[in-house]
Design an enzyme around this catalytic site. Structure first.
Site, PDB file in Angstrom:
ATOM      1  CB  CYS A   1     -20.777  15.295 -11.926  1.00  0.00           C
ATOM      2  SG  CYS A   1     -19.144  14.868 -12.543  1.00  0.00           S
TER       3      CYS A   1
ATOM      4  CB  SER B   1     -13.006  10.106   3.279  1.00  0.00           C
ATOM      5  OG  SER B   1     -11.885   9.757   2.490  1.00  0.00           O
ATOM      6  CG  ASN B   2      -8.899   6.391   4.006  1.00  0.00           C
ATOM      7  OD1 ASN B   2      -7.743   6.777   4.076  1.00  0.00           O
ATOM      8  ND2 ASN B   2      -9.564   6.370   2.861  1.00  0.00           N
ATOM      9  CG  LEU B   3     -10.484   7.707   9.913  1.00  0.00           C
ATOM     10  CD1 LEU B   3     -10.429   8.835  10.940  1.00  0.00           C
ATOM     11  CD2 LEU B   3      -9.362   6.710  10.157  1.00  0.00           C
ATOM     12  CD  GLN B   4     -17.545   4.392   5.364  1.00  0.00           C
ATOM     13  OE1 GLN B   4     -16.399   4.101   5.001  1.00  0.00           O
ATOM     14  NE2 GLN B   4     -18.614   4.122   4.642  1.00  0.00           N
ATOM     15  NE  ARG B   5     -13.802   2.403   2.394  1.00  0.00           N
ATOM     16  CZ  ARG B   5     -13.531   3.700   2.317  1.00  0.00           C
ATOM     17  NH1 ARG B   5     -14.097   4.554   3.138  1.00  0.00           N
ATOM     18  NH2 ARG B   5     -12.676   4.150   1.436  1.00  0.00           N
TER      19      ARG B   5
ATOM     20  CE  LYS C   1      -5.594   4.348   3.229  1.00  0.00           C
ATOM     21  NZ  LYS C   1      -6.558   3.905   2.213  1.00  0.00           N
TER      22      LYS C   1
ATOM     23  CG  ASP D   1      -9.382   0.870  -4.529  1.00  0.00           C
ATOM     24  OD1 ASP D   1      -8.503   0.663  -5.385  1.00  0.00           O
ATOM     25  OD2 ASP D   1      -9.418   1.891  -3.826  1.00  0.00           O
TER      26      ASP D   1
ATOM     27  CB  CYS E   1     -18.882   9.512  -8.406  1.00  0.00           C
ATOM     28  SG  CYS E   1     -17.336   9.839  -9.178  1.00  0.00           S
TER      29      CYS E   1
ATOM     30  CG  ASP F   1      -2.153   0.881   0.995  1.00  0.00           C
ATOM     31  OD1 ASP F   1      -3.281   0.365   1.142  1.00  0.00           O
ATOM     32  OD2 ASP F   1      -1.994   2.084   0.670  1.00  0.00           O
TER      33      ASP F   1
END
Ligand SMILES: [Zn+2]
Lengths: 96, 392
Positions: free
Chosen positions: B350, B76-80, B93, B137, B195, B69
């Site tokens: 967008c 925005s990564n911390l949610q998962r 990371k 991903d 998106c 990595d």
């Protein structure tokens, strides 16, 4: 003969958010034709310009890949479920 | 029970206590625990899937965990990505994951590769491992991991996630199918979910990643039935698991009887992404007319008559918008195009510019001449014009 087609999340914007679509058809090809007739925006996602099922679209009749049962010629029964299985890459958007 | 202690991996007193709940399972026992200790598992990605994979493999006592990595921990990564915490934001990371793993189990040897996995380095990295767990991903890396596993003869424990749905399988076992048996080719960039369709409920990678960790441990121990020759589909909203058959395709380009892929290729090109990453808005018909956020602000301030068309989804519009904009989600545009006046100047946006590029192309084909794409979308607007519009 009416059968159920399961629409994967990425394609639901093209079916008015429906998760399942009921269509008529005697075989997989007729069922898919019914699907894109009622939801024309799907055509480009499922078929190439010359009408072939796109190679990154996998269609399953129940738990079997139609590539191994006769592709669009595979006969269907009314208790069958057809599922479009998209290739998904991850949990993050990747395009824009 | 007669166990043969392998001299290379004896368990210490501390380890015997630590792994006691494993040691009392007949299918694991001291032998199994030693196999885990001797095992070398490579995790590609320390993100949503990589987080639970790393945590559980470490806790279970896998001796060597490699992690590829090169990303930095973001809010925005911390949610998962539960292997990282708030104080790790801004750190690589790899460092954050290593610290968490060693806190859970200091007996683990963590080998970090702070690099992008590429066709140049993949085989060299993979050769030191018994199996690979794919937590990436994006399509190019998925195909790269698959092909490198097949070419190296290493199993690929695969999962991918999308919103509330997940897929998992053990691929590239000697007599089993690979990812290309299932999907010989990736979708072109224009047909992958946009998106608007992205996003993932944070628990989902936890579920799919722990399935991968379980399959990895089963493979190491040699117990049970691996998720081979079948794909496990999970739908969190229905709370249902389904299984599909996955056959080894004799015509598979990489694991078939006459493979056409015998070495690693250019996966960006294979996935149609060459040059697309930096300029997603270029259409086949040539460059689309564009406007920068700063210039748009200037035109608004000069009082120019403009329609600002937002083609995102309603839930994104709710997060933040450009004042005075009109919302028509991209998917609704064909049936609502008559709401737009072709004689007025139109600026389409967008989130980042990809969906709006499609909208601009569609509008031009529908006879709109005065239509421009907002470069970089609302994110650029937030960066260059109005920081009070939240980024997401
Ligand atoms: Zn294969």
């Amino acid at each position: 003969m009416s059968i159920k087609i399961l629409i994967p999340t990425p394609l639901r914007p093209f079916t008015g958010r429906q998760e399942e679509v009921e269509v008529d058809g005697r075989n997989v090809g007729e069922a898919l034709e019914g699907l894109i007739t009622s939801h024309p925006q799907l055509r480009n996602h499922l078929f190439t310009a010359d009408g072939k099922l796109r190679s990154f679209v996998n269609v399953y009749l129940n738990d079997e890949d139609i590539r191994y049962t006769g592709l669009q010629q595979t006969p269907v029964k009314s208790s069958d479920t057809l599922a479009i299985i998209p290739s998904i890459a991850g949990g993050c958007c990747c395009c824009c | 029970m007669a166990t043969t202690l392998s001299p290379s991996t004896p368990l210490s007193q501390d380890e015997i206590l630590r792994y006691s709940r494993h040691l009392i399972i007949p299918e694991v026992g001291v032998d199994g625990q030693q196999k885990l200790k001797a095992a070398r598992v490579l995790t590609v990605g320390a993100g949503g899937l990589g987080a639970p994979i790393g945590l559980y493999l470490a806790a279970a006592g896998v001796g060597t965990i490699g992690i590829v990595d090169f990303d930095i921990v973001d809010f925005s990564n911390l949610q998962r990505q539960v292997i990282h915490g708030t104080s790790d934001v801004g750190r690589p990371k790899l460092d954050s994951a290593r610290d968490t793993i060693l806190e859970i189990n200091p007996n683990v040897k963590v080998v970090g590769y702070e690099t992008k996995l590429t066709s140049e380095n993949a085989l060299e990295i993979f050769k030191d491992y018994d199996l690979v767990v794919d937590g990436t991903d994006n399509f190019p890396t998925r195909y790269l991991v698959n092909d490198a596993c097949v070419l190296s003869g290493i199993p690929n424990v695969y999962a991918s996630i999308f919103r509330f749905e997940g897929q998992a399988a053990v691929l590239a076992l000697p007599d089993g199918p690979c990812y290309r048996c299932w999907y010989p080719e990736p979708p072109p960039p224009g047909l992958v979910p946009s998106c608007a369709e992205g996003g993932v409920l944070g628990v989902l990678p936890g579920i799919m990643g722990t399935i991968q960790a379980m399959e990895a441990i089963k493979l190491i121990l040699g117990i049970g039935q691996p998720l081979k020759g079948r794909i496990l589909l999970f739908d969190a909203l229905q709370m249902k698991f389904r299984e599909l058959k996955l056959r080894k395709n004799p015509e598979c380009p990489v694991c078939g009887t006459q493979p056409t892929v015998t070495k690693l290729i250019d996966y960006q090109e294979f996935c149609g992404l060459r040059g697309v990453e930096t300029a997603p808005a270029v259409s086949a018909a040539g460059a689309l007319p564009e406007i920068t956020a700063k210039d748009l602000k200037k035109e608004i301030d000069q009082g120019r008559d403009l329609v600002i068309l937002d083609v995102r989804e309603p839930h994104e519009f709710q997060i933040g918008r450009i004042p005075g904009s009109t919302l028509i989600p991209l998917g609704d545009l064909p049936k609502r195009v008559n709401e737009l006046d072709p004689d007025r100047d139109l600026v389409v946006h967008c989130k980042m510019g990809g969906r709006s590029a499609k909208a601009v192309e569609f509008l031009r084909q529908s006879g709109f001449q005065k239509v421009r794409n907002l470069q970089g979308g609302i994110l650029a607007w937030s960066e260059q014009v109005d920081a009070s519009v939240p980024k997401y």
